[in-house]
Write a protein that holds these residues in place. Structure first.
Motif, short mmCIF file in Angstrom:
data_model
loop_
_atom_site.label_atom_id
_atom_site.label_comp_id
_atom_site.label_asym_id
_atom_site.label_seq_id
_atom_site.Cartn_x
_atom_site.Cartn_y
_atom_site.Cartn_z
N ARG A 295 -14.32 -2.68 14.26
CA ARG A 295 -15.06 -3.31 13.21
C ARG A 295 -16.12 -3.49 13.56
NH1 ARG A 295 -13.29 -8.94 11.56
NH2 ARG A 295 -15.57 -9.78 9.78
N LEU A 296 -16.81 -2.86 15.31
CA LEU A 296 -17.89 -2.70 15.50
C LEU A 296 -18.80 -2.23 14.87
CD1 LEU A 296 -17.09 -2.48 19.09
CD2 LEU A 296 -18.15 -4.90 18.10
N ARG A 297 -18.68 -1.08 14.16
CA ARG A 297 -19.25 -0.64 12.94
C ARG A 297 -20.24 -1.50 12.03
NH1 ARG A 297 -16.90 4.73 10.95
NH2 ARG A 297 -14.60 3.78 10.69
N GLN A 298 -19.43 -2.25 11.15
CA GLN A 298 -19.52 -3.31 10.19
C GLN A 298 -20.36 -4.25 10.63
OE1 GLN A 298 -16.39 -5.62 9.40
NE2 GLN A 298 -18.34 -6.93 8.04
N LEU A 299 -19.96 -4.93 11.52
CA LEU A 299 -20.56 -6.02 12.84
C LEU A 299 -21.60 -6.10 13.04
CD1 LEU A 299 -17.53 -7.90 14.63
CD2 LEU A 299 -18.21 -9.11 12.52
N PHE A 300 -21.98 -5.08 14.11
CA PHE A 300 -23.03 -4.44 14.58
C PHE A 300 -23.92 -3.48 13.83
CE2 PHE A 300 -22.47 -4.63 19.28
CZ PHE A 300 -21.66 -6.05 19.07
N THR A 301 -23.86 -3.45 12.71
CA THR A 301 -24.44 -3.20 11.46
C THR A 301 -25.40 -4.10 10.81
OG1 THR A 301 -23.69 -0.82 11.43
CG2 THR A 301 -24.80 -1.73 9.53
N GLU A 302 -24.69 -5.09 10.49
CA GLU A 302 -24.59 -6.60 9.68
C GLU A 302 -25.99 -7.41 10.70
OE1 GLU A 302 -21.89 -9.24 8.39
OE2 GLU A 302 -20.75 -7.62 8.28
N MET A 303 -26.01 -6.44 11.78
CA MET A 303 -26.79 -7.63 13.51
C MET A 303 -28.09 -6.65 12.94
SD MET A 303 -23.80 -9.40 15.75
CE MET A 303 -25.14 -10.91 16.11
N GLY A 304 -28.37 -5.41 12.35
CA GLY A 304 -29.46 -5.12 12.07
C GLY A 304 -29.52 -3.80 13.19
N GLY A 305 -28.02 -3.33 13.04
CA GLY A 305 -28.21 -2.07 13.49
C GLY A 305 -27.55 -0.24 11.85
N SER A 306 -27.84 0.29 12.89
CA SER A 306 -27.14 1.66 12.44
C SER A 306 -26.53 2.89 12.99
CB SER A 306 -28.65 3.05 11.43
OG SER A 306 -28.70 3.00 11.98
N CYS A 307 -25.14 3.53 11.80
CA CYS A 307 -24.59 3.84 13.06
C CYS A 307 -23.88 5.22 11.53
CB CYS A 307 -23.03 2.97 13.10
SG CYS A 307 -21.99 2.44 12.04
N GLU A 308 -23.43 5.81 12.37
CA GLU A 308 -22.91 7.63 11.98
C GLU A 308 -22.10 8.34 12.31
OE1 GLU A 308 -24.01 11.34 9.71
OE2 GLU A 308 -26.17 10.26 10.81
N LEU A 309 -20.68 8.19 11.84
CA LEU A 309 -19.33 9.50 12.36
C LEU A 309 -20.08 10.97 12.51
CD1 LEU A 309 -16.34 7.76 11.98
CD2 LEU A 309 -16.84 8.21 14.59
N THR A 310 -21.12 11.01 13.40
CA THR A 310 -21.19 12.83 14.09
C THR A 310 -19.95 13.42 14.20
OG1 THR A 310 -21.93 12.97 15.76
CG2 THR A 310 -23.34 11.96 13.60
N ASP A 311 -20.21 14.62 14.13
CA ASP A 311 -19.38 15.90 15.10
C ASP A 311 -19.75 15.32 16.51
OD1 ASP A 311 -18.80 17.40 13.81
OD2 ASP A 311 -20.02 19.03 13.92
#
Length: 446
Positions: A295-311
């Motif tokens: 759930r860090l992917r969602q929480l830290f995106t809400e706090m100003g970051g962005s994320c992507e699952l890649t190879d």
């Protein structure tokens, strides 16, 4: 909550002079490793755990099972460290089940999984098994497991405390059957009974009574791992009654399991990208998982970051700005210290809710976070079930850990942005994240 003396083991938390740009190999999940050890020890055949976490909590679990006669053979690459990383990929534990035996003594340390998951295993042993641990372990709730095991047919001597130390008088088998448990203080009460239930004569029907269950992802993790080992489990999600879990008696299969990275332990490194406006890659982040840390992917995106699952893995990038958050963390309470640390550095207030049960963790985490952030100049107040955090300019000082690994990593996150922060007893991170100081320095290129 007992404060540790400030003079012990002060670690100057590194201050970030630039945006981080790093790939961090996070060791295996503690929650998965310790559940897998229990299931493999109850299996009808040997099994393998690949890339397990080797930390204080998992070594205590392995030690407790060995004390009861289970064979656990470790294969460790000579060039790797217990911190994990590329060289750790060759590590494996072969678990060889045997007849569980007493007398034995189990040291639980301050590990909730060990103190709660092993008493049901001990009830299946042939002979007495004594449980003891760190002083703090005496204060952590265990009554849910003790009372339930008695209903299911076990004999336990705890001098009426509902806590450690205690002795489980194993009779070689356990009747099992229906039992009611108030697991509102810890979802581990439910997981503890489910993990051993296939070996109970009647299996088990666990009915949670009381207020809302915290940390539901951990129960889902337990159920998934039981099913992977061949157990039949009926759950509320599979059409069963609300708050009722049933496990049918039967053989547990020996499995060959590769342990996922511990996503909760990735938190401080992802926070570093958020705090410094940098970029961190976590290899082997699973696409689907029951780990709460996802759930860090969602929480830290809400706090100003962005994320992507890649190879490469999970690529997380900070924007240079940190925003406050209003979040119900009841299912992911273990993430609260790290989120509180980031929130103390944000540009707007945060409210963290649903985590009253954190007062019963390694320390009273709500009181500890409030005290330590405020002593650095912050403005944190406790609520009935969480924290309200109003960002203020922070200054250096000693950040106490109370022998709590997540307090230590939270202090390190604050230290990235605030010069002069010193972490008392950073070595407590060895509970789940061995060699954290070196991993932290490596991320910063130090």
């Amino acid at each position: 909550m007992t404060e540790n003396p400030a003079h012990i083991d002060l670690w100057p938390a590194p201050h970030a002079s630039a945006a981080v740009d790093a790939t961090v190999h996070v060791p295996g999940s503690k929650s998965v490793t310790n559940r897998a050890l229990v299931l493999a020890s109850l299996a009808a055949e040997p099994g393998w755990l690949r890339r397990p976490l080797r930390s204080r909590d998992t070594l205590l679990m392995a030690g407790g099972l060995r004390a009861m006669g289970v064979g656990i053979e470790e294969t460790v690459s000579s060039s790797s460290t217990v911190a994990g990383g590329p060289a750790a990929s060759g590590e494996a534990w072969r678990v060889i089940p045997s007849g569980l035996q007493g007398p034995a003594t189990v040291d639980v340390g301050n590990a909730g999984t060990v103190m709660r998951f092993l008493p049901p295993v001990a009830a299946l042993a042939d002979g007495p098994v004594r449980f003891d641990g760190d002083p703090r372990s005496y204060e952590r709730p265990l009554n849910g497991v003790i009372d339930a095991l008695r209903v299911l047919g076990a004999r336990i001597d705890d001098d009426g405390r509902g806590a450690l130390p205690m002795t489980v008088f194993g009779g070689g088998a356990l009747d099992g059957g229906p039992v009611e448990v108030d697991a509102s203080s810890s979802s581990q009460f439910v997981s503890a009974l489910l993990l051993s239930a296939p070996r109970f004569n009647q299996g088990v029907e666990v009915r949670h009574i009381g207020s809302a269950l915290p940390s539901m992802p951990h129960i889902r993790m337990t159920v998934d791992m039981l099913r992977n080992a061949g157990a039949q489990v009926d759950t509320p999600e599979s059409g069963g009654e609300p708050n009722v879990w049933r496990v049918t008696p039967g053989a547990v299969l020996g499995v060959d399991l590769t342990i996922e990275p511990d996503l909760s332990n990735a938190q401080p490194f992802l926070a570093a990208a958020l705090v410094t406006g940098g970029r961190v890659v976590i290899p082997d982040w699973p696409e689907r998982t029951t780990q709460p840390g996802d759930r860090l992917r969602q929480l830290f995106t809400e706090m100003g970051g962005s994320c992507e699952l890649t190879d490469q893995g999970l690529v997380f990038t900070g924007s240079g700005s940190i925003h406050g958050i209003d979040a119900d963390l009841s299912e992911v309470g273990e993430l609260t210290p790290g989120i509180a640390a980031v929130a103390a550095l944000a540009d707007s207030p945060s409210t963290l809710r649903g985590v009253a049960h954190l007062r019963l963790h390694e320390t009273d985490r709500l009181a500890a976070l409030t005290k330590e952030i405020n002593e650095l100049g912050g403005d944190v107040t406790e609520t009935a079930d969480g924290l309200h955090i109003r960002p203020r300019p922070l200054h250096g000082g000693v950040f106490h850990t109370y022998d709590d690994h997540r307090m230590a990593t939270a202090g390190a996150v604050i230290g990235l942005a605030v010069e002069g922060v010193e972490i008392e007893n950073v070595a407590t991170t060895a509970k789940t994240l061995p060699d954290f100081p070196d991993m932290w320095a490596g991320m910063l290129g130090n």
